[in-house]
Write a protein that holds these residues in place. Sequence first.
Motif, mmCIF file in Angstrom:
data_model
loop_
_atom_site.group_PDB
_atom_site.id
_atom_site.type_symbol
_atom_site.label_atom_id
_atom_site.label_comp_id
_atom_site.label_asym_id
_atom_site.label_seq_id
_atom_site.Cartn_x
_atom_site.Cartn_y
_atom_site.Cartn_z
ATOM 1 N N LEU A 196 -66.857 91.795 1.680
ATOM 2 C CA LEU A 196 -66.576 91.183 0.137
ATOM 3 C C LEU A 196 -66.289 92.321 -0.735
ATOM 4 N N GLN A 197 -67.351 92.979 -0.310
ATOM 5 C CA GLN A 197 -67.824 94.333 -1.058
ATOM 6 C C GLN A 197 -67.088 95.523 -1.036
ATOM 7 N N ILE A 198 -66.060 95.037 0.182
ATOM 8 C CA ILE A 198 -65.109 96.868 0.747
ATOM 9 C C ILE A 198 -64.147 96.199 -0.223
ATOM 10 N N LYS A 199 -63.649 94.928 -0.436
ATOM 11 C CA LYS A 199 -62.509 94.334 -0.754
ATOM 12 C C LYS A 199 -63.173 94.391 -2.623
ATOM 13 N N GLY A 200 -63.990 94.173 -2.926
ATOM 14 C CA GLY A 200 -63.635 94.053 -4.171
ATOM 15 C C GLY A 200 -64.353 95.766 -4.675
ATOM 16 N N GLU A 201 -64.985 96.133 -3.933
ATOM 17 C CA GLU A 201 -65.509 97.851 -5.147
ATOM 18 C C GLU A 201 -66.485 97.070 -5.126
ATOM 19 N N TRP A 202 -67.578 96.836 -4.817
ATOM 20 C CA TRP A 202 -69.094 96.463 -5.792
ATOM 21 C C TRP A 202 -70.012 96.298 -5.044
ATOM 22 N N LEU A 203 -71.241 96.442 -4.657
ATOM 23 C CA LEU A 203 -72.206 96.131 -4.388
ATOM 24 C C LEU A 203 -73.162 95.606 -4.868
ATOM 25 N N HIS A 204 -73.668 94.128 -4.214
ATOM 26 C CA HIS A 204 -74.861 93.255 -4.311
ATOM 27 C C HIS A 204 -75.886 93.640 -5.057
ATOM 28 N N GLY A 205 -76.387 93.292 -5.686
ATOM 29 C CA GLY A 205 -78.535 93.930 -5.567
ATOM 30 C C GLY A 205 -78.908 92.718 -4.964
ATOM 31 N N SER A 206 -79.573 94.051 -4.029
ATOM 32 C CA SER A 206 -81.053 93.347 -2.840
ATOM 33 C C SER A 206 -82.009 93.072 -3.747
ATOM 34 N N LEU A 207 -82.079 91.865 -3.982
ATOM 35 C CA LEU A 207 -82.868 91.127 -5.157
ATOM 36 C C LEU A 207 -84.663 91.242 -4.823
ATOM 37 N N ASN A 208 -85.397 91.466 -5.550
ATOM 38 C CA ASN A 208 -87.016 91.179 -5.469
ATOM 39 C C ASN A 208 -87.313 92.074 -4.444
ATOM 40 N N CYS A 209 -87.305 93.865 -4.712
ATOM 41 C CA CYS A 209 -87.298 94.718 -4.438
ATOM 42 C C CYS A 209 -87.647 95.900 -5.819
ATOM 43 N N GLU A 210 -88.495 95.442 -6.676
ATOM 44 C CA GLU A 210 -88.692 96.524 -8.308
ATOM 45 C C GLU A 210 -89.412 97.245 -7.570
ATOM 46 N N ASN A 211 -90.647 96.913 -6.483
ATOM 47 C CA ASN A 211 -91.326 97.708 -5.860
ATOM 48 C C ASN A 211 -91.114 97.792 -4.660
ATOM 49 N N LEU A 212 -90.343 99.039 -4.538
ATOM 50 C CA LEU A 212 -89.561 99.719 -3.041
ATOM 51 C C LEU A 212 -91.628 99.752 -2.028
ATOM 52 N N HIS A 213 -91.085 99.694 -0.555
ATOM 53 C CA HIS A 213 -91.622 99.382 -0.297
ATOM 54 C C HIS A 213 -91.880 100.920 -0.039
ATOM 55 N N PRO A 214 -93.309 101.441 0.076
ATOM 56 C CA PRO A 214 -93.696 103.365 -0.479
ATOM 57 C C PRO A 214 -93.174 104.302 0.828
ATOM 58 N N LYS A 215 -92.751 103.523 2.421
ATOM 59 C CA LYS A 215 -92.442 104.413 2.959
ATOM 60 C C LYS A 215 -91.192 104.803 3.328
ATOM 61 N N ILE A 216 -90.511 103.459 2.729
ATOM 62 C CA ILE A 216 -88.874 103.473 2.200
ATOM 63 C C ILE A 216 -88.363 104.610 1.113
ATOM 64 N N ALA A 217 -89.486 104.429 -0.023
ATOM 65 C CA ALA A 217 -89.392 105.618 -1.033
ATOM 66 C C ALA A 217 -89.531 107.027 -0.602
ATOM 67 N N GLU A 218 -90.284 107.116 0.448
ATOM 68 C CA GLU A 218 -90.254 108.402 0.314
ATOM 69 C C GLU A 218 -89.259 109.158 1.631
ATOM 70 N N CYS A 219 -87.922 107.451 1.721
ATOM 71 C CA CYS A 219 -87.818 108.297 2.972
ATOM 72 C C CYS A 219 -86.411 108.498 2.407
ATOM 73 N N ILE A 220 -85.650 107.539 1.387
ATOM 74 C CA ILE A 220 -84.143 107.756 0.698
ATOM 75 C C ILE A 220 -84.686 107.604 -1.336
ATOM 76 N N ASP A 221 -83.723 108.006 -1.550
ATOM 77 C CA ASP A 221 -83.848 107.653 -2.847
ATOM 78 C C ASP A 221 -83.265 106.331 -3.097
ATOM 79 N N PRO A 222 -84.924 105.546 -4.896
ATOM 80 C CA PRO A 222 -84.551 104.622 -5.215
ATOM 81 C C PRO A 222 -83.800 103.781 -4.921
#
Lengths: 425, 87
Positions: A362-388
Amino acid sequence: MTRRVVITGMGVVAPNGVGLSAFETAVRAGESGVRFIQELADRNFACQLGAVPPLEASHLQVLTTLERKTLEASGIIYGLLAAVEAWSNAGLDVPGNEEDPDWESGCIFGSGIAGAEVMRDATYLIDEGRVKRLGSGAVSQVMASGISAYLGGRFGLGNRVSSNASACATGTESLLLAAEHIRSGAATRMICGACDSGGPYAWGGFDAMRVTNRRSNEAPEAASRPLSATAAGFVPGCGAGALVCEELESAIQRGATIHAEVLGGAINSGGQRKGGSMTAANKEGIVRCIRHAVENAGIHPREIDAISGHLTATLFDPIEIEQWSVALERSGSQFPYVNSLKSMVGHCLSASGAIEIIAAILQIKGEWLHGSLNCENLHPKIAECIDPERVPQTFRKHAVRTLAKSSFGFGDVNTCAILRRYDPE
Amino acid sequence: MAPSRPDIIDRLHRIVEPYVEDEEALTSVDEDTNLLEDLSIDSMNLVDIILDVEEEFGIEIDDEAAEQMTTVGSAVDIIASRLAAAD
């Protein structure tokens, strides 16, 4: 020349929406399907939350009178509803009772435990010495191939009809097995997907393992927190996703709507070695699975625009992101966008991959990305690896051409599918 | 008071209804109607019909009697005899 495989039908029974249209609306709006479940509280579960599809009587109209009377396995009901929607969405007919089956169409539709409630009731009857009361439906509703047996009859399938099982990797695996079978030339189309039952009898074991979130009973919608620093375990879910996979030429000849192309993928295992176990992944297994999928799809890792992760909201999330980064050799702001549907629908176990693949298409067809909920406070190890910024917190318009979907399961098994917007060239 | 024969047929009719796909066949049910041949009931579902009959009439139907329940009439005979035995 290699046969190309496309998806021409989709159907879904998800905790935040039953049917494609309700599901798409809910996913775009970021609606959670996680609720407090009294049955779990009554039985002293530590996690008293669950994500269950909001089925209404009107949804059951597609079942036969006999199916409505005899079906008690919730997973099989979800699977049938999703598959009937997918078959009709693909514009396919069903042969009559006295006609030949469709020899060119088959099914690989999996489940983990499609009829937990049927097994529970049967156990009581047997122990009370009333085995006769099981009637004729106990076997077909608890056997591992129950769902594919129901679907084979429903659609008159004459090709391979089987069920796969690889725990939480089942849904994604079913798509890859179906695509392989079509690519090999052995079938023209396959209905694939996965379903699982829910409730205390399906989820008790996970509660005992302490892998579900036991800290958020007062706040159901905030409980499923993939990618978050405060992820505290998954929220169990159930439901079904179904896809019709078809050989490209057949889809074109029929004038079918092509939702997306299955470029390729990989299925492997970490062998429960080097850190891998029944419940944990050997990191190298994941990296190899992703790399093989990219290779099998014949693309460069740079071409991946978005990742639909397994990302269940456990301690494994940062490890998963790290392995994606290693496998694709991309990090920081070069990392693909990544989101987790489990933030809305919990972890639908064996059905999770199938439901998430539908959200991905549905995201590919509609050209959108859904929100990933409840991760306002991204895990620090993830924030180190990828741009939030690569983790969309809310719905956004974005053209996704190529998407990678992963699902991993107990037994240290891995799957990765590469999907692409259909391009006639 | 024991139920009348038409009453038993009526209740039996309601029990078999969900197991019959061909609604047309249900419009002409009489005592000679064969459950498998005329109503095209899946033989596997006969065990479910017997369970439903046991529940509806509060009786027990053993294997031997179950095998004789091939037509509506024979089913009514067996139900009536079990009801009489229970009285």
